[in-house]
Structures are given as C-alpha cells and as structure tokens.
Enzyme design. Structure first.
Site: not given
Length: 461
Positions: A228, A233, A240, A251, A310, A312, A314
């Site tokens: 990933k 993010d 967030k 991230d 949030d 995202e 996956r």
C-alpha cells in the site's frame, strides 16, 4: 549512518577492542577476574550486568567494553544494539562468542535519519569483526532492508510522494535488471479505477500511479508482493483530525516493506518469478475527491460503495491484488498500514497477519518468532463478510459497526484475491513510537523479516 555493509567485517586478526558479555547472575564471577581499579571503574558507571547496560573498563594503556544482556550464551537480534549505539567509533570483537543474529541489531543500532538536520554530526562507525564470514552478507542485507524501510517511512510526504516511490522502484529494477512498468493517467483510470479514484484529487506532482516490477525466470513459481503506497492520507472528505493526520506520511509503509522485501528476494536470487505491485497515491482533498456514497468500479468488476473515504488503502490494494491474481501466483503477500483497529488490538510492536491457509500462516509465524519479528495472526471469519454489504453496490468499503475492524478490512481484500490462491496479509504499523536499542523512534519494519525468512525457506536460494 555508515553503509551497513561496512559495519560487519571478517575477523582476520585485526586490532580490535574486546567486548565481554555478562548478565546479572554471572557478573560477580566476572568481576572477580578484574583488578580493584577495574571493578571501581564499573562501579562508578553503575554497571551490574543488567540488560542493555554498557561499561568501559581500563586495561593498561587501552580498554575493553562490557555489555549486559539476558543470556550471554545465546544472542538475539537486539543484544548488541545498545553497545553499537553507545560505544565510541572503532573496531570491536566479541570475547568467547560470535554475534550470530545480533549482527542485525549491531547495524540497526547505528541507524540515524538525519536528512533534514543541518548541524547533525553523526558518530563514526562501530565495526564488528566476526569469524562467521558466511553470515555477513545475509545479515547485512536484512539490516539494509530494514534501514531502507525506515528511510522511506521517515521521509516527509512532500519528498516521498508517488513520484518518489516510482523512483525507488526504478532504482530497484536497475540494480537487479528487472523490468518496471508504470501505469498512469487514462490507462490507470481504465485499468485500475479504484487506484485512480483515490488519488485523483492530488496535485499533478503527486498524481496516482501503479508500479509493476517483474523479475526472474518465468518458469519458476510466481511470488506476488503488493504494498500500500498511500503517500499521505488526509482521510479524504471524511477528514482526519489533526492528531490522526500527524503521522500519515507513514501511510506508505506497506509499499516500503514490499519494495524492501522484493530487494531481498532478488538479492538472494530466489527461484521465483517475482511480481512487485505498488499502487501509489495521495489521499488528498479537492473538488476532484471521491465522496462518501460514491460507487466505484474496480479492476475485478466488483462495484464498491464508499462508506468512508478514510478507508482508502484497501481500495487501491483491491485493484493491485486483482492484478497480482491474474498471474496465477503460487503465493501473494501484501503489506499495508491498513487499520487503527489492528493497533488497538495488538499495539505498535505486533503486526497483524491474516492468511487463507493454516500451514502458510504457521510458517510465517514460526519465521517471525525465530527472527525476533513476531506477527500475530488474526482471523478472516466468514460470518463477518456481511459487515461489508451494500444496498446499492456489490460491497461497501467499510463497516457501519466498530467490531473486528482489522479482520473486516482483511475480508475486503480477500474479495480481490483470486479463488484458491495462497495469500498472506500484513496489517503493519511501520512505526516505532518508543525508542529502544536497535529500534529508533520513527519508521520501522514490522513483519518484514518474518515474511522474508518464510519466503526464503519456501523457495530457497
């Protein structure tokens, strides 16, 4: 820090400072062999053989070092890390024992991230001599992979965006004569629609892309490694809070793990056909952001309703795992800084691991335990698949309830891995909040060594 390859060297009888390892139980007997002045020197340093204690002992015109460890006859990865951090620049050798697995901590104990420190003056190298010459290259490669993960994760998002991840993949491909394909723009939108949707709000300099590196004999079993690469993010429109955004440069930690693992695989020339896939995006906020309630197409053909922007990571992994599955892989391994739920359940030190096959899970768990990188297996319960149901699409990207968040995220990914494929998923933190010997505060590999040793055992050099 100095190059990892320079920190462990063959012992050919060079001049070196001795290091004696003792524990609390054996310290009294050890001290009896010292002079009164030497015992006084250790007393002044409050050295008693406790774990990670370091002592300097005068000996004529020179000196030797003493290190406190739990078991001076059986070393772990971290036994020498405090010595490597605190001893002066110089060349050392252990007295009466070889470093073995502790070579790893000797190197990582000297890691420092000082790219942005204008007045930083790093201490010179502490070199360890060993007669275990056959282990130097493997230990150094592992430590170098760990330091690579730390460097990428520690680098701010402005300097470690999708283009920078692409550059890292380019360097890796060039170093190992691998082939690299990068998918962007309209081709990305058509072929990897969820990757495009997550990344389309970012500025042009951080435009989304997918890197696909291939290496090895096509006749060998296919190993797919997916990471990933959410380079920052914000949470998207489900933004967030500032406290949750503070560390989101990390991230892309899954991508860092995946690239590092691919480097280990190619460096050891394992008998595999390697496919490395890195979807790289910034989950930004603009008029082009994807929205809660949107329904996204996917490479697999499944439609996904967005319950939370949030969730995202996956999404981009779903498209990449679909592409990996198209190669009929023998094994797929993915890494992602995927859920806060995994950290709530397991804390920062244990990466959550999910797997379809028990025997594969057991091999990865055993490899982690044996190499001081233990993951913890979480389930993929069929009963929880309904948590991802949607009234308007084939599935949702997040659950409306707070239960089993890590496993539910794993079940989302499971939908995009081909039927019957052996698959292992790591939900890793990629971060060390509390500095400890060999493990500086900041980026950290968690699950990397477990995966590497399991894969090496499976496919051989």
């Amino acid at each position: 820090m100095s190059e990892p390859k320079d920190l462990i060297q063959p012992d050919r009888g060079q001049d070196a400072i001795a290091i004696h390892l003792v524990n609390k139980d054996g310290f009294e007997a050890f001290a009896k062999g010292l002079s009164a002045g030497q015992r006084a020197a250790l007393a002044a340093q409050k050295f008693e053989g406790g774990g990670y204690q370091v002592g300097i002992v005068p000996e004529g015109d020179s000196w030797f070092a003493v290190g406190g460890i739990a078991n001076p006859e059986s070393l772990s990865s971290w036994c020498l890390a405090k010595l490597a951090e605190e001893l002066p620049e110089g060349t050392y050798r252990l007295a009466n024992i070889e470093a073995g697995p502790a070579m790893f901590g000797w190197i990582t104990g000297q890691y420092r991230f000082c790219r942005y420190k204008s007045d930083d003056k790093p201490q010179g190298p502490r070199i360890l001599l060993t007669t275990q010459v056959g282990q130097i290259d493997a230990a150094t490669a592992e430590a170098q992979a760990e330091c690579f993960v730390r460097d990428l994760v520690n680098t701010p998002a402005e300097d470690m965006g999708p283009a920078a991840l692409e550059a890292e993949c380019e360097k890796l491909a060039k170093a190992h004569k691998a082939e690299l394909t990068v998918v962007r723009g309209d081709t990305l939108e058509q072929g990897y629609p969820m990757v495009h949707a997550v990344g389309r709000a970012a500025a042009r300099a951080h435009a989304p892309r997918l890197m696909h590196l291939t290496w090895g004999d096509p006749s060998h079993p296919v190993l797919a490694v997916v990471g990933k690469g959410v380079c920052f993010d914000s949470g998207g429109l489900d933004i967030k809070p500032s406290s949750g955004m503070r560390l989101m440069k990390k991230d892309m930690g899954g991508a860092a793990h995946a690239i590092a693992l691919a480097g280990l695989v190619m460096g050891a020339r394992l008998k595999v056909r390697l496919h490395l896939l890195i979807p790289a995006v910034e989950n930004a906020i603009s008029g082009a952001s994807f929205r809660p309630g949107d329904v996204l197409a996917s490479r697999k053909g499944l439609t996904v309703e967005i319950h939370n922007t949030d969730a995202e990571g996956r999404l981009i992994l779903g498209d990449a795992l679909t592409r990996a599955s198209e190669e009929s892989p023998d094994l797929v391994v993915d890494f992602a800084t995927l859920t806060g739920a995994a950290r709530v359940a397991l804390g920062p030190d244990l990466p959550a691991m999910m797997a379809r096959r028990d025997e594969t899970a057991e091999a990865f768990l055993a490899a982690g335990k044996a190499n001081d990188d233990p993951p913890w297996r979480l389930p993929l319960p069929d009963a929880y698949r309904e948590y991802l149901s949607s009234d308007v699409a084939d599935m949702a990207n997040a659950s409306a309830n707070p239960f089993a968040g890590a496993s539910v995220a794993g079940l989302f990914l499971d939908r995009f891995v081909g039927d019957g494929i052996d698959w292992v998923h790591f939900d890793t933190f990629a971060w060390n909040p509390t500095p400890r010997p060999g493990r500086a505060r900041g980026g950290r590999g968690l699950g990397l060594r477990a995966a590497w040793h399991a894969i090496r055992d499976r496919y051989g050099a």
